[in-house]
Motif scaffolding. Structure first.
Motif, mmCIF file in Angstrom:
data_model
loop_
_atom_site.group_PDB
_atom_site.id
_atom_site.type_symbol
_atom_site.label_atom_id
_atom_site.label_comp_id
_atom_site.label_asym_id
_atom_site.label_seq_id
_atom_site.Cartn_x
_atom_site.Cartn_y
_atom_site.Cartn_z
ATOM 1 N N ALA A 177 35.186 29.390 -1.973
ATOM 2 C CA ALA A 177 33.819 29.537 -1.448
ATOM 3 C C ALA A 177 33.050 30.567 -2.261
ATOM 4 C CB ALA A 177 33.863 29.937 0.017
ATOM 5 N N ARG A 178 33.705 31.680 -2.609
ATOM 6 C CA ARG A 178 33.021 32.731 -3.381
ATOM 7 C C ARG A 178 32.658 32.232 -4.781
ATOM 8 N NH1 ARG A 178 36.133 38.136 -3.239
ATOM 9 N NH2 ARG A 178 37.662 36.917 -4.399
ATOM 10 N N LYS A 179 33.546 31.446 -5.379
ATOM 11 C CA LYS A 179 33.296 30.934 -6.731
ATOM 12 C C LYS A 179 32.052 30.041 -6.771
ATOM 13 C CE LYS A 179 35.310 27.952 -10.295
ATOM 14 N NZ LYS A 179 36.497 27.163 -10.701
ATOM 15 N N TYR A 180 31.913 29.175 -5.750
ATOM 16 C CA TYR A 180 30.837 28.192 -5.782
ATOM 17 C C TYR A 180 29.597 28.620 -4.990
ATOM 18 C CZ TYR A 180 34.027 24.894 -7.971
ATOM 19 O OH TYR A 180 34.874 24.277 -8.840
ATOM 20 N N TRP A 181 29.805 29.413 -3.949
ATOM 21 C CA TRP A 181 28.689 29.750 -3.064
ATOM 22 C C TRP A 181 28.321 31.237 -3.084
ATOM 23 C CZ3 TRP A 181 31.493 26.817 1.464
ATOM 24 C CH2 TRP A 181 31.401 25.434 1.225
ATOM 25 N N GLY A 182 29.079 32.024 -3.839
ATOM 26 C CA GLY A 182 28.876 33.473 -3.804
ATOM 27 C C GLY A 182 27.863 33.988 -4.798
ATOM 28 N N ARG A 183 27.223 33.096 -5.538
ATOM 29 C CA ARG A 183 26.193 33.514 -6.497
ATOM 30 C C ARG A 183 24.950 32.640 -6.302
ATOM 31 N NH1 ARG A 183 26.533 29.618 -10.452
ATOM 32 N NH2 ARG A 183 28.450 28.362 -10.354
ATOM 33 N N VAL A 184 23.839 33.153 -6.717
ATOM 34 C CA VAL A 184 22.577 32.445 -6.530
ATOM 35 C C VAL A 184 22.287 31.608 -7.770
ATOM 36 C CG1 VAL A 184 20.110 32.670 -6.064
ATOM 37 C CG2 VAL A 184 21.727 34.297 -5.071
ATOM 38 N N THR A 185 22.404 30.310 -7.644
ATOM 39 C CA THR A 185 22.051 29.421 -8.745
ATOM 40 C C THR A 185 20.531 29.260 -8.798
ATOM 41 O OG1 THR A 185 22.148 27.433 -7.368
ATOM 42 C CG2 THR A 185 24.204 28.152 -8.425
ATOM 43 N N THR A 186 20.063 28.634 -9.859
ATOM 44 C CA THR A 186 18.608 28.399 -10.001
ATOM 45 C C THR A 186 18.093 27.547 -8.843
ATOM 46 O OG1 THR A 186 18.818 28.506 -12.397
ATOM 47 C CG2 THR A 186 16.810 27.486 -11.508
ATOM 48 N N ASP A 187 18.851 26.507 -8.494
ATOM 49 C CA ASP A 187 18.435 25.637 -7.391
ATOM 50 C C ASP A 187 18.390 26.395 -6.071
ATOM 51 O OD1 ASP A 187 18.204 23.532 -9.095
ATOM 52 O OD2 ASP A 187 20.145 22.629 -8.600
ATOM 53 N N MET A 188 19.397 27.253 -5.858
ATOM 54 C CA MET A 188 19.418 28.023 -4.615
ATOM 55 C C MET A 188 18.270 29.017 -4.557
ATOM 56 S SD MET A 188 23.463 28.709 -3.860
ATOM 57 C CE MET A 188 23.118 29.839 -2.513
ATOM 58 N N GLN A 189 17.964 29.633 -5.711
ATOM 59 C CA GLN A 189 16.876 30.601 -5.727
ATOM 60 C C GLN A 189 15.545 29.937 -5.409
ATOM 61 O OE1 GLN A 189 17.069 34.102 -6.164
ATOM 62 N NE2 GLN A 189 15.065 33.689 -5.233
ATOM 63 N N THR A 190 15.333 28.747 -5.954
ATOM 64 C CA THR A 190 14.110 27.992 -5.651
ATOM 65 C C THR A 190 14.023 27.710 -4.160
ATOM 66 O OG1 THR A 190 14.169 26.957 -7.827
ATOM 67 C CG2 THR A 190 12.834 25.870 -6.136
ATOM 68 N N PHE A 191 15.160 27.324 -3.586
ATOM 69 C CA PHE A 191 15.195 27.044 -2.149
ATOM 70 C C PHE A 191 14.861 28.298 -1.335
ATOM 71 C CE2 PHE A 191 17.645 27.395 1.751
ATOM 72 C CZ PHE A 191 17.177 26.307 2.471
ATOM 73 N N PHE A 192 15.503 29.414 -1.684
ATOM 74 C CA PHE A 192 15.269 30.646 -0.917
ATOM 75 C C PHE A 192 13.839 31.153 -1.087
ATOM 76 C CE2 PHE A 192 20.024 31.260 -1.048
ATOM 77 C CZ PHE A 192 20.196 31.188 0.324
ATOM 78 N N ASN A 193 13.275 30.961 -2.262
ATOM 79 C CA ASN A 193 11.891 31.374 -2.477
ATOM 80 C C ASN A 193 10.950 30.665 -1.503
ATOM 81 O OD1 ASN A 193 12.543 33.142 -4.517
ATOM 82 N ND2 ASN A 193 12.095 31.702 -6.183
ATOM 83 N N ARG A 194 11.245 29.394 -1.248
ATOM 84 C CA ARG A 194 10.416 28.641 -0.304
ATOM 85 C C ARG A 194 10.503 29.224 1.101
ATOM 86 N NH1 ARG A 194 12.562 23.896 -2.821
ATOM 87 N NH2 ARG A 194 13.770 23.455 -0.934
#
Length: 491
Positions: free
Chosen positions: A66-83
């Motif tokens: 989980a930490r490997k795949y979900w523990g960092r903010v990807t570009t797609d995730m950052q776009t989502f959180f910005n919204r």
């Protein structure tokens, strides 16, 4: 972080497909010391010793993945959180506080242990306290599964890349557990069987007749497990899952469902695991709907009244929904509405079906009693008018206003511009290709049953007002013709 057996099977699957992976499993089986027979219902099984691990290992595998795949903010995730108005520093601080502390690890494992699954949406809710719909990026982790068997754990991941393999392996492992493990160790039959059905659908996308194949395979597995295990709670839960699955996949032929129910009730009636009230309600709900499909009026009424008595269905609905998510249509009930699709809520549908069969059996007084005692059998305004016997003009205006509001919510999901919404509805509700058609069909059928009950029981003032409303907003010629014939015959 992959187990050795997962990695070997994955590499073989990549090179040689499912057939190659099956050959590797056969080789392992021949080399193994486990003498227990393998029925090969789903090909060759794995020895659970290859993939069951202790608690510490399970925790480390699940959490590190989980930490490997979900523990960092990807570009797609950052776009989502910005919204959602969350900046990068805040997100990273929360992720680090969760993924790099012992408390975060314990919280993660507690949730995974309680729910048996973890995905990114659930994780975000756990960390940020927000329920958000997240579209997973390509080549990322989709789901982590975790189940406990006594002192051992089964942990498995589904990845976006080569997802069909990971679903195939998950299905293979669960099958192997049923073949090789005592059924008493299974304490989560409903969840696990639901997950294996999902994975089977993903794995068998190429199978033309999935429904029949899945039912036949399920029945073979359950028969095998039955013959190798003594009576226990898990066996009863497995049989209930089998019944519900046959019902969901019946495609109109309920003979196998009824046969399974008859056998189930006989087998468990005098057992120390005799049916609970919740299980009796579940069986009655299935038989109610089967009787409705088969137009068995007396049986529909028998089970419908049983489910309503002491609010049995309502009392156990949440528990049944948790175990069988697709069984009860659970859109929030709408007591103010009379124009709606009654099939979208299990209670509204129950009242509509029961009233329909009262009418078919000419039990109009019981139909009237149903309308007076249960607001969901009509709507708040009609119910209040019947109970108060207040046939004032104000009451009739309020009923019509509630109908116009129903229409506005269906058309524009808003109570603004009600007049324009009503006009839009009137122009299109008879057209099969519009979103209003199913609502109109369902509401018209139910409204006509209400009208028949009111007419026969001599509630003439309310009958005339509802007839006027029906003609204005809901008239379907084929339905209305049946009402004309009914009234003519009755007069």
């Amino acid at each position: 972080m992959l187990l050795d057996c997962d990695e070997q099977l994955f590499m073989t699957y990549k090179r040689s497909g499912e057939k190659g992976a099956e050959k590797l499993l056969s080789k392992w089986s021949e080399e193994g010391t486990d003498s227990q027979a393998d029925p090969k219902i789903l090909g060759t099984s794995l020895s659970p010793n290859l993939f069951l691990v202790n608690e510490e290992t399970a925790m480390n595998i699940a959490f590190s993945t989980a930490r490997k795949y979900w523990g960092r903010v990807t570009t797609d995730m950052q776009t989502f959180f910005n919204r959602h108005g969350l900046d990068t520093k805040f997100i990273n601080d929360r992720l680090n506080a969760f993924f790099y502390t012992q408390k975060g690890k314990e919280t993660f494992f507690e949730q995974l242990f309680a729910q048996h699954t973890m995905d990114l949406e659930r994780l975000i809710w756990l960390i940020f306290g927000k329920r958000m719909q997240i579209t997973m990026p390509v080549n990322e982790l989709q789901t982590i599964f975790l189940y406990k068997f006594e002192n051992e754990y089964f942990v498995h991941m589904i990845y976006k890349e080569d997802a069909q393999f990971w679903h195939w392996l998950f299905m293979k492992k669960v099958y192997s557990l049923f073949i090789h493990k005592p059924l008493e160790q299974f304490t989560f039959i409903h969840e696990m069987m639901g997950h294996i059905e999902q994975s089977t659908r993903k794995t068998c996308v190429h199978v033309d007749n999935f429904v029949n194949n899945y039912r036949e395979t399920l029945d073979k597995c359950i028969t095998y497990v039955d013959n190798r295990n003594s009576t226990c709670l898990a066996k009863k839960q497995l049989h209930l899952y089998q019944i519900v699955t046959h019902y969901r996949l019946s495609e109109g032929d309920y003979r196998s469902v009824k046969a399974l129910i008859t056998s189930f009730e006989a087998d468990w009636r005098y057992s120390m695991y005799a049916l609970t009230e919740k299980e009796k309600v579940l069986i009655a709900y299935l038989l109610f709907h089967i009787a409705h499909q088969e137009k068995n009026n007396e049986t529909v009424i028998q089970y419908g009244e049983y489910l309503l008595e002491d609010e049995r269905l309502n009392n156990y609905a949440i528990e049944i929904l948790l175990e069988y998510k697709e069984l009860l249509p659970n859109r929030k009930p709408t007591p103010p509405a009379i124009i709606k699709n009654y099939e979208l809520n299990f209670l509204e549908n129950l009242y509509a079906i029961l009233l329909d069969h009262y009418v078919r059996m000419e039990r109009y007084q019981e139909g009237l009693l149903l309308l007076k005692e249960h607001v969901l059998a009509s709507n708040k305004k009609i119910h209040a008018t019947l109970v108060q016997k207040n046939y004032s003009n104000e009451q009739f205006i309020a009923i019509e206003a509630s109908v116009q509001q129903d229409i506005a919510l269906h058309v524009n999901n808003s109570l603004q511009h009600i007049g324009l919404s009503v006009e839009e509805w009137r122009q299109h509700y008879r057209q099969p290709d519009t979103p209003y058609y199913l609502v109109a069909q369902s509401a018209s059928q139910h409204m006509l049953n209400i009208l028949k009950v009111l007419f026969v029981t001599e509630q003439y003032e309310l009958f005339e007002k509802l007839m006027e409303i029906y003609k204005k907003y809901l008239l379907l010629e084929d339905h209305f013709e049946k009402l004309r014939v009914f009234i003519s015959a009755y007069v």
